[in-house]
Scaffold this motif. Structure first.
Motif, short mmCIF file in Angstrom:
data_model
loop_
_atom_site.label_atom_id
_atom_site.label_comp_id
_atom_site.label_asym_id
_atom_site.label_seq_id
_atom_site.Cartn_x
_atom_site.Cartn_y
_atom_site.Cartn_z
N HIS A 122 89.30 47.02 22.63
CA HIS A 122 88.80 45.77 23.23
C HIS A 122 88.90 44.60 22.25
CE1 HIS A 122 86.27 43.15 25.68
NE2 HIS A 122 85.55 42.90 24.60
N LEU A 123 88.54 44.84 21.00
CA LEU A 123 88.45 43.75 20.03
C LEU A 123 89.79 43.40 19.39
CD1 LEU A 123 85.12 44.65 18.16
CD2 LEU A 123 85.47 42.92 19.93
N SER A 124 90.70 44.37 19.28
CA SER A 124 91.92 44.13 18.51
C SER A 124 92.82 43.08 19.14
CB SER A 124 92.70 45.43 18.33
OG SER A 124 93.09 45.96 19.58
N SER A 125 92.69 42.85 20.45
CA SER A 125 93.49 41.82 21.10
C SER A 125 92.75 40.49 21.23
CB SER A 125 93.92 42.29 22.50
OG SER A 125 92.80 42.55 23.32
N ARG A 126 91.52 40.43 20.67
CA ARG A 126 90.70 39.24 20.84
C ARG A 126 90.36 38.53 19.53
NH1 ARG A 126 89.87 42.55 25.03
NH2 ARG A 126 89.42 41.63 27.09
N ILE A 127 90.31 39.26 18.42
CA ILE A 127 90.01 38.62 17.14
C ILE A 127 91.03 39.06 16.11
CG2 ILE A 127 87.54 38.55 17.67
CD1 ILE A 127 87.11 40.81 15.71
N SER A 128 91.05 38.37 14.98
CA SER A 128 91.98 38.68 13.91
C SER A 128 91.83 40.15 13.49
CB SER A 128 91.70 37.77 12.71
OG SER A 128 92.32 38.27 11.55
N LYS A 129 92.95 40.86 13.45
CA LYS A 129 92.91 42.28 13.09
C LYS A 129 92.50 42.48 11.64
CE LYS A 129 96.15 43.84 16.65
NZ LYS A 129 96.27 42.55 17.34
N SER A 130 92.87 41.55 10.76
CA SER A 130 92.44 41.64 9.36
C SER A 130 90.92 41.52 9.26
CB SER A 130 93.10 40.54 8.52
OG SER A 130 94.50 40.70 8.50
N LEU A 131 90.35 40.56 10.00
CA LEU A 131 88.90 40.40 10.02
C LEU A 131 88.22 41.62 10.62
CD1 LEU A 131 86.38 38.67 9.59
CD2 LEU A 131 86.81 37.61 11.82
N LEU A 132 88.82 42.19 11.65
CA LEU A 132 88.25 43.37 12.29
C LEU A 132 88.21 44.55 11.32
CD1 LEU A 132 87.12 44.42 14.96
CD2 LEU A 132 89.46 45.04 15.63
N MET A 133 89.29 44.73 10.55
CA MET A 133 89.30 45.81 9.55
C MET A 133 88.26 45.56 8.47
SD MET A 133 93.26 47.12 9.10
CE MET A 133 94.13 45.55 9.15
N ALA A 134 88.08 44.30 8.08
CA ALA A 134 87.06 43.96 7.08
C ALA A 134 85.66 44.31 7.59
CB ALA A 134 87.13 42.47 6.73
N GLN A 135 85.39 44.02 8.85
CA GLN A 135 84.08 44.31 9.43
C GLN A 135 83.81 45.80 9.48
OE1 GLN A 135 84.61 42.19 13.12
NE2 GLN A 135 83.56 40.36 12.38
N PHE A 136 84.81 46.57 9.87
CA PHE A 136 84.62 48.02 9.92
C PHE A 136 84.41 48.60 8.51
CE2 PHE A 136 86.53 48.03 14.27
CZ PHE A 136 85.49 48.70 14.89
N CYS A 137 85.11 48.06 7.52
CA CYS A 137 84.92 48.53 6.15
C CYS A 137 83.51 48.22 5.66
CB CYS A 137 85.96 47.89 5.22
SG CYS A 137 87.63 48.55 5.41
N LEU A 138 82.99 47.06 6.04
CA LEU A 138 81.63 46.68 5.64
C LEU A 138 80.60 47.64 6.25
CD1 LEU A 138 79.66 44.77 4.26
CD2 LEU A 138 79.77 43.30 6.31
N PHE A 139 80.73 47.91 7.54
CA PHE A 139 79.80 48.84 8.19
C PHE A 139 79.97 50.26 7.65
CE2 PHE A 139 79.64 45.53 11.56
CZ PHE A 139 78.25 45.38 11.60
N GLY A 140 81.21 50.63 7.28
CA GLY A 140 81.42 51.93 6.68
C GLY A 140 80.70 52.07 5.35
N THR A 141 80.65 50.97 4.58
CA THR A 141 79.91 50.99 3.31
C THR A 141 78.42 51.22 3.56
OG1 THR A 141 81.53 49.43 2.39
CG2 THR A 141 79.45 49.69 1.21
#
Length: 389
Positions: free
Chosen positions: A260-279
């Motif tokens: 849902h999100l990958s076609s709506r927001i920057s994919k680089s930003l999306l990966m950054a957000q997932f890395c933050l939550f993973g931490t």
């Protein structure tokens, strides 16, 4: 190469997804079974990181040479051949429980699994639009991780000793062969797969390549070393299987959100957000006192770790013509494999702490988060830096 299937307009998802589902259950069970079953075959647990790394080395080598076979045989026959090769490696391990034989078998298994991934991913990614590709990849990841989570739950009822668990894996892989064997329609209608030239590689997104690399750095140790770490943490085989299932279940549950999100927001930003939550999930694993909090932390860690690869590969394929998709998936799998080869060795030797693998995963996540944030801000402000967006 010309494919002679009836469906020339578009490829079907039925065969790859149904075959993938059985393969995922078998693979999920096998990845945890191998490190946990070593003592029952008289093998040392010191083999664990080497078995994991050589498996991913096989994936790395396979990722560089799969396209020619797919072009010659078509996706359907290639899938049957790779699944059959994987079955033969398990039979060899059962017949000759020796460290050298197991290392060789896992290398060949890695090559076969690389073929399975490239065939299925390229099969599904040969779609008409980036939105449809994201949707199909979400279906792929959900099937893969859902099956893998289910496979982890087989540890308790099936067990980890003797040949019976491995025979169960073989039966599941035989079921995975049935869809491509029986259904001859629906493979991709692309008439020719084109190899990407060296000059074209420069145009592939650097965050996409790094995302696949980091995905390997995370998932290699999670699959190869985490079962042993969790077993030492909870001192229960049943809970080990349950927590491994929770990690992979997190990866499955997050896929619709990724799609849902990958076609709506920057994919680089999306990966950054997932890395933050993973931490944050890493912190929970280290600090949690109750089983519920530990399980929740592993769920978050799994969701964030497994989210990176589908985001990265769709980012890489967004601007590519359909005939380049097989070649692009090879390159992305190659990046993933490099991370998967070195990841288990780094995680096993980086620290003498019992929590060394957790510290390693946290370091990968936080550094990737910082890099992806820089890239997304660079893109948002339209700055022209040397690195590709």
């Amino acid at each position: 190469m010309d494919f002679t299937n009836v469906e020339q307009s578009k490829s079907s998802t039925l065969v790859p997804v149904s075959g993938l589902s059985f393969f995922a259950v078998a693979s999920g069970f096998l990845m945890s079974l191998i490190p946990l079953s070593l003592p029952s075959f008289g093998l040392s647990e010191s083999l664990v990181p080497w078995l994991a790394s050589i498996f991913y080395l096989g994936i790395l080598i396979g990722a560089t040479s799969i396209q020619n076979l797919v072009s010659r045989t078509g996706h359907r026959i290639a899938l049957i051949l790779f699944l059959s090769a994987l079955i033969l490696t398990i039979i060899a391990m059962l017949l000759m429980p020796d460290a050298v034989v197991w290392l060789i078998a896992r290398f060949v298994a890695g090559f076969a699994v690389a073929g399975i991934f490239v065939v299925i991913e390229s099969w599904l990614l040969m779609a008409d639009s980036s939105k449809q590709r994201a949707k199909r990849l979400g279906l792929y990841m959900t099937s893969l991780y859902g099956g893998s989570a289910l496979g982890q739950l087989a540890i308790a009822p099936v067990g980890i000793s003797g040949i019976a668990p491995y025979l169960a894996v073989i039966c599941l892989l035989m079921l995975a062969i049935l869809p491509p064997l029986l259904i001859k329609r629906g493979q991709p209608s692309c008439e020719q797969h084109q190899k990407m030239k060296l000059s074209e590689l420069k145009g592939i997104s650097r965050p996409a390549i790094l995302g696949c690399l980091v995905s390997g750095l995370l998932l290699g140790p999670i699959y190869g070393l985490m079962p042993v770490y969790i077993n030492n943490q909870v001192q229960s085989t049943d809970q080990t299987g349950m927590l491994m299932a929770v990690i992979i279940l997190g990866g499955m549950l997050v896929q619709p959100l990724v799609s849902h999100l990958s076609s709506r927001i920057s994919k680089s930003l999306l990966m950054a957000q997932f890395c933050l939550f993973g931490t944050l999930g890493i912190i929970g694993v280290l600090e949690a006192q109750s089983f519920v909090i530990i399980a929740t932390s592993y769920l978050v860690l799994g969701a964030c770790s497994f989210a990176l690869y589908p985001i990265a590969i769709t980012l890489a394929c967004d601007a590519l013509p359909v005939e380049k998709i097989v070649s692009a998936t090879e390159i992305m799998l190659l990046s993933y494999s490099v991370g998967s080869v070195v990841g288990p060795l780094f995680a096993a030797n980086l620290s003498d702490s019992p929590d060394g693998i957790i510290f390693y995963l946290g370091a990968c996540l936080i550094t990737t988060c910082i890099y992806m944030l820089i890239k997304s801000m660079q893109k948002a402000h339209g700055e022209q830096w040397p690195l590709s967006q």
